[in-house]
Write a protein that holds these residues in place. Structure first.
Motif, PDB file in Angstrom:
ATOM      1  N   GLU A 132       0.826  -1.201   0.000  1.00  0.00           N
ATOM      2  CA  GLU A 132       0.000   0.000   0.000  1.00  0.00           C
ATOM      3  C   GLU A 132       0.868   1.262   0.000  1.00  0.00           C
ATOM      4  O   GLU A 132       0.553   2.243  -0.666  1.00  0.00           O
ATOM      5  CB  GLU A 132      -0.926  -0.020   1.220  1.00  0.00           C
ATOM      6  CG  GLU A 132      -2.202   0.755   0.964  1.00  0.00           C
ATOM      7  CD  GLU A 132      -3.249   0.481   2.009  1.00  0.00           C
ATOM      8  OE1 GLU A 132      -3.792  -0.647   1.996  1.00  0.00           O
ATOM      9  OE2 GLU A 132      -3.504   1.352   2.843  1.00  0.00           O
TER      10      GLU A 132
ATOM     11  N   LYS B 266       2.189   1.711  -3.390  1.00  0.00           N
ATOM     12  CA  LYS B 266       1.110   2.174  -4.252  1.00  0.00           C
ATOM     13  C   LYS B 266       0.895   3.689  -4.073  1.00  0.00           C
ATOM     14  O   LYS B 266       0.705   4.414  -5.043  1.00  0.00           O
ATOM     15  CB  LYS B 266      -0.159   1.412  -3.863  1.00  0.00           C
ATOM     16  CG  LYS B 266      -1.204   1.366  -4.928  1.00  0.00           C
ATOM     17  CD  LYS B 266      -2.100   0.192  -4.673  1.00  0.00           C
ATOM     18  CE  LYS B 266      -3.535   0.538  -4.836  1.00  0.00           C
ATOM     19  NZ  LYS B 266      -4.403  -0.612  -4.655  1.00  0.00           N
ATOM     20  N   ALA B 267       0.944   4.137  -2.817  1.00  0.00           N
ATOM     21  CA  ALA B 267       0.779   5.573  -2.544  1.00  0.00           C
ATOM     22  C   ALA B 267       1.876   6.370  -3.242  1.00  0.00           C
ATOM     23  O   ALA B 267       1.623   7.425  -3.833  1.00  0.00           O
ATOM     24  CB  ALA B 267       0.798   5.828  -1.045  1.00  0.00           C
TER      25      ALA B 267
ATOM     26  N   ILE C 246       0.970   6.469  -6.893  1.00  0.00           N
ATOM     27  CA  ILE C 246      -0.178   7.357  -7.159  1.00  0.00           C
ATOM     28  C   ILE C 246       0.246   8.827  -7.098  1.00  0.00           C
ATOM     29  O   ILE C 246      -0.168   9.638  -7.921  1.00  0.00           O
ATOM     30  CB  ILE C 246      -1.319   7.063  -6.160  1.00  0.00           C
ATOM     31  CG1 ILE C 246      -1.978   5.734  -6.537  1.00  0.00           C
ATOM     32  CG2 ILE C 246      -2.358   8.176  -6.134  1.00  0.00           C
ATOM     33  CD1 ILE C 246      -2.957   5.209  -5.523  1.00  0.00           C
TER      34      ILE C 246
ATOM     35  N   GLU D 204      -2.042  -7.689  -4.723  1.00  0.00           N
ATOM     36  CA  GLU D 204      -3.049  -7.444  -3.675  1.00  0.00           C
ATOM     37  C   GLU D 204      -4.282  -8.322  -3.880  1.00  0.00           C
ATOM     38  O   GLU D 204      -4.823  -8.875  -2.920  1.00  0.00           O
ATOM     39  CB  GLU D 204      -3.459  -5.970  -3.672  1.00  0.00           C
ATOM     40  CG  GLU D 204      -2.440  -5.083  -2.986  1.00  0.00           C
ATOM     41  CD  GLU D 204      -2.867  -3.624  -2.889  1.00  0.00           C
ATOM     42  OE1 GLU D 204      -2.350  -2.935  -2.012  1.00  0.00           O
ATOM     43  OE2 GLU D 204      -3.701  -3.191  -3.720  1.00  0.00           O
TER      44      GLU D 204
ATOM     45  N   ARG E 142      -5.910 -11.556  -1.283  1.00  0.00           N
ATOM     46  CA  ARG E 142      -7.244 -11.535  -0.642  1.00  0.00           C
ATOM     47  C   ARG E 142      -7.784 -12.925  -0.415  1.00  0.00           C
ATOM     48  O   ARG E 142      -7.539 -13.816  -1.170  1.00  0.00           O
ATOM     49  CB  ARG E 142      -8.223 -10.751  -1.503  1.00  0.00           C
ATOM     50  CG  ARG E 142      -7.981  -9.294  -1.352  1.00  0.00           C
ATOM     51  CD  ARG E 142      -9.091  -8.457  -1.932  1.00  0.00           C
ATOM     52  NE  ARG E 142      -8.702  -7.061  -1.784  1.00  0.00           N
ATOM     53  CZ  ARG E 142      -8.564  -6.207  -2.792  1.00  0.00           C
ATOM     54  NH1 ARG E 142      -8.831  -6.583  -3.993  1.00  0.00           N
ATOM     55  NH2 ARG E 142      -8.181  -4.973  -2.574  1.00  0.00           N
TER      56      ARG E 142
ATOM     57  N   ILE F 234      -7.467   6.289 -12.205  1.00  0.00           N
ATOM     58  CA  ILE F 234      -6.667   7.358 -11.603  1.00  0.00           C
ATOM     59  C   ILE F 234      -5.872   8.127 -12.665  1.00  0.00           C
ATOM     60  O   ILE F 234      -5.609   9.322 -12.516  1.00  0.00           O
ATOM     61  CB  ILE F 234      -5.742   6.782 -10.486  1.00  0.00           C
ATOM     62  CG1 ILE F 234      -5.036   7.897  -9.704  1.00  0.00           C
ATOM     63  CG2 ILE F 234      -4.720   5.813 -11.015  1.00  0.00           C
ATOM     64  CD1 ILE F 234      -5.896   8.693  -8.811  1.00  0.00           C
TER      65      ILE F 234
ATOM     66  N   LYS G 157      -1.513   8.669   0.095  1.00  0.00           N
ATOM     67  CA  LYS G 157      -1.747   7.553   1.023  1.00  0.00           C
ATOM     68  C   LYS G 157      -3.241   7.265   1.111  1.00  0.00           C
ATOM     69  O   LYS G 157      -3.671   6.121   1.098  1.00  0.00           O
ATOM     70  CB  LYS G 157      -1.250   7.941   2.423  1.00  0.00           C
ATOM     71  CG  LYS G 157       0.011   7.232   2.822  1.00  0.00           C
ATOM     72  CD  LYS G 157       0.331   7.507   4.261  1.00  0.00           C
ATOM     73  CE  LYS G 157       1.743   7.032   4.489  1.00  0.00           C
ATOM     74  NZ  LYS G 157       2.371   7.673   5.602  1.00  0.00           N
TER      75      LYS G 157
ATOM     76  N   LEU H  43      -5.575   7.982  -1.104  1.00  0.00           N
ATOM     77  CA  LEU H  43      -6.058   7.403  -2.363  1.00  0.00           C
ATOM     78  C   LEU H  43      -5.672   5.926  -2.474  1.00  0.00           C
ATOM     79  O   LEU H  43      -6.452   5.111  -2.951  1.00  0.00           O
ATOM     80  CB  LEU H  43      -5.458   8.164  -3.544  1.00  0.00           C
ATOM     81  CG  LEU H  43      -6.302   9.286  -4.130  1.00  0.00           C
ATOM     82  CD1 LEU H  43      -5.512  10.050  -5.165  1.00  0.00           C
ATOM     83  CD2 LEU H  43      -7.570   8.729  -4.767  1.00  0.00           C
ATOM     84  N   ALA H  44      -4.446   5.607  -2.035  1.00  0.00           N
ATOM     85  CA  ALA H  44      -3.987   4.208  -2.132  1.00  0.00           C
ATOM     86  C   ALA H  44      -4.893   3.306  -1.308  1.00  0.00           C
ATOM     87  O   ALA H  44      -5.278   2.225  -1.754  1.00  0.00           O
ATOM     88  CB  ALA H  44      -2.545   4.095  -1.662  1.00  0.00           C
ATOM     89  N   SER H  45      -5.272   3.747  -0.103  1.00  0.00           N
ATOM     90  CA  SER H  45      -6.125   2.875   0.709  1.00  0.00           C
ATOM     91  C   SER H  45      -7.556   2.922   0.192  1.00  0.00           C
ATOM     92  O   SER H  45      -8.283   1.931   0.245  1.00  0.00           O
ATOM     93  CB  SER H  45      -6.049   3.240   2.198  1.00  0.00           C
ATOM     94  OG  SER H  45      -6.677   4.459   2.420  1.00  0.00           O
TER      95      SER H  45
ATOM     96  N   MET I 216      -8.409   3.102  -2.925  1.00  0.00           N
ATOM     97  CA  MET I 216      -8.475   2.261  -4.132  1.00  0.00           C
ATOM     98  C   MET I 216      -8.167   0.798  -3.845  1.00  0.00           C
ATOM     99  O   MET I 216      -8.216  -0.022  -4.746  1.00  0.00           O
ATOM    100  CB  MET I 216      -7.474   2.787  -5.173  1.00  0.00           C
ATOM    101  CG  MET I 216      -7.909   4.100  -5.799  1.00  0.00           C
ATOM    102  SD  MET I 216      -6.524   4.932  -6.600  1.00  0.00           S
ATOM    103  CE  MET I 216      -6.125   3.759  -7.874  1.00  0.00           C
ATOM    104  N   ALA I 217      -7.827   0.468  -2.605  1.00  0.00           N
ATOM    105  CA  ALA I 217      -7.426  -0.924  -2.291  1.00  0.00           C
ATOM    106  C   ALA I 217      -8.622  -1.861  -2.374  1.00  0.00           C
ATOM    107  O   ALA I 217      -9.726  -1.457  -2.105  1.00  0.00           O
ATOM    108  CB  ALA I 217      -6.814  -0.992  -0.914  1.00  0.00           C
TER     109      ALA I 217
END
Lengths: 167, 239
Positions: free
Chosen positions: A113, A116-117, A120, A163, A167, B202, B232, B234-236, B238-239
């Motif tokens: 995560e 990913k941040a 993004i 990810e 799950r 995105i 941060k 946005l990442a959570s 979009m998770a």
């Protein structure tokens, strides 16, 4: 690719002697190739000096064994949880993630995560820049930024795939 | 320019009612490009339908250009929609047996005969969306990207103040999507059109000035690049 963190990863699981470390490191690095044995022993010396690794003695074949110290474990976890900047190569993150999987890292989700941040943030910053270049008709720079965004998209898709399978 | 206050929408299915929007509050400035993101079923497309006057809210108000959509009759809403709003949909919604120029001209017929000036405007639009030479081609013979260009030209033919786009790049590959988003950007920049775009992507949302995140029928957060923790979040999200 960092030999230091590769060694810390392998010692996280169990103690090893130098030659085992070499074989396991070659496998951890995958197709990226083999590590020079000299490099392993210099790195081990440095890790012992910095108290990240110690040697509990010799095994039954008189080979020096190495084990991870609590300080070494903290160093490894800190490194795993540090995202790779977008200007780094994706191989750096693949290696880090490979190390995380090797030790069944319990914070893998957090690590993904955070990465990913980072991506993004890069996507939004670069897209903003790209739109400005587009409006200014700066074709060459626009295409270069577009190319960087295609790479980030591939990285993001890969993290999403990992990810989804977690799950 | 657009003020949405305490907007809610319930759908009835038999005895069962589902509340899709649960009190949405949002302000959009004139000339702003806003992206709306959120999981399926979070209410983002319903919001777009209400903004476009294609449906009416259960509660709350929508004000566009200082006019309340709620207070209008069906007929007034239709006229308002034709003059002020343009729509772009994921599946283009073109009239497949008509040509490129007939599709683009379609919204103008309600105002009477096509004048020379209107015909010139259609030609200009065809050129600006990069479809020169395809005027007389039937739209079902065009590629997806080309059909979406026709849809954009049709949406802009009345020079609307607001362009509403629901997943406009959802059916397109990255390169085609980029062309469509570049067109949005161009019209937004040149004509100062307000754009509200629903997207799950995105990379498309990055074209907008602001990103509004929807969750469970309400605005979860409005994302601005100035907020330190936006990536941060946005990442959570979009998770």
């Amino acid at each position: 690719m960092s030999v230091k963190y590769g060694i810390l990863t392998l010692l996280f699981r169990q103690t090893h002697h130098g030659y085992e470390l070499k074989l396991e490191l070659d496998s951890l690095l995958g197709i990226k190739g083999k590590v020079n044995p000299g490099q392993i022993y210099t790195t081990l010396d440095r890790l012992i000096r910095d108290e990240l690794v110690s040697s509990p003695g010799l095994d039954d074949q008189e080979r020096k064994r190495y084990e991870l110290n609590p300080k070494g474990k903290d160093e490894l976890v800190g490194w795993l949880l540090e995202p790779i900047p977008n200007h780094g190569t994706k191989d750096d993150f693949f290696f880090k993630w490979n190390c995380a999987r090797t030790i069944h890292f319990e914070q893998e989700k957090k690590m993904l995560e955070q990465q990913k941040a980072m991506i993004i943030e890069g996507v939004l910053e670069l897209t903003k820049l790209k739109t400005e270049l587009l409006l200014q008709n700066q074709e060459k720079r626009y295409l270069l930024i577009s190319g960087m965004l295609f790479h980030l998209e591939a990285d993001l898709n890969w993290i999403n795939q990992v990810e989804n399978r977690l799950r | 320019m657009i003020t949405i206050e305490n907007l809610s929408k319930e759908f009835l299915q038999g005895q069962q009612s589902t509340e899709v929007l649960k009190g949405v509050n949002l302000n959009i400035k004139e000339g702003e490009f806003v992206a709306i993101m959120g999981p399926s079923g979070s209410g983002k497309s319903t919001l777009l339908q209400l903004l476009g006057g294609l449906d009416v809210p259960t509660n709350g108000t929508i004000q566009i250009d200082q006019k309340y959509l709620n207070g209008m009759t069906e007929k007034e809403r239709t006229i308002f929609r034709r003059k002020k709003l343009g729509f772009v949909f994921q599946n283009y919604q073109l009239l497949s047996t008509l040509t490129v120029e007939e599709n683009i001209a379609f919204p103008l017929h309600a105002d009477g005969k096509l004048t020379n000036e209107k015909n010139r405007m259609i030609q200009e639009l065809i050129e600006s969306v990069g479809l020169d030479g395809l005027n007389r081609k039937r739209v079902n013979l065009l590629s997806g990207g080309q059909q979406q260009r026709v849809a954009i030209a049709r949406a802009l033919v009345n020079n609307p103040a607001v362009l509403l786009a629901d997943e406009p790049t959802g059916n397109l590959d990255r390169a085609k999507a980029e062309e469509i988003l570049s067109l949005f950007l161009k019209f937004h920049h040149e004509n100062k059109q307000t754009i509200i775009m629903v997207t799950h992507d995105i990379f498309a949302a990055g074209f907008a000035d602001r990103i509004v995140l929807f969750r469970d029928g309400v605005v979860d957060r409005v994302i601005s690049r100035k907020d330190g923790d936006y990536a941060k979040y946005l990442a959570s999200f979009m998770a």
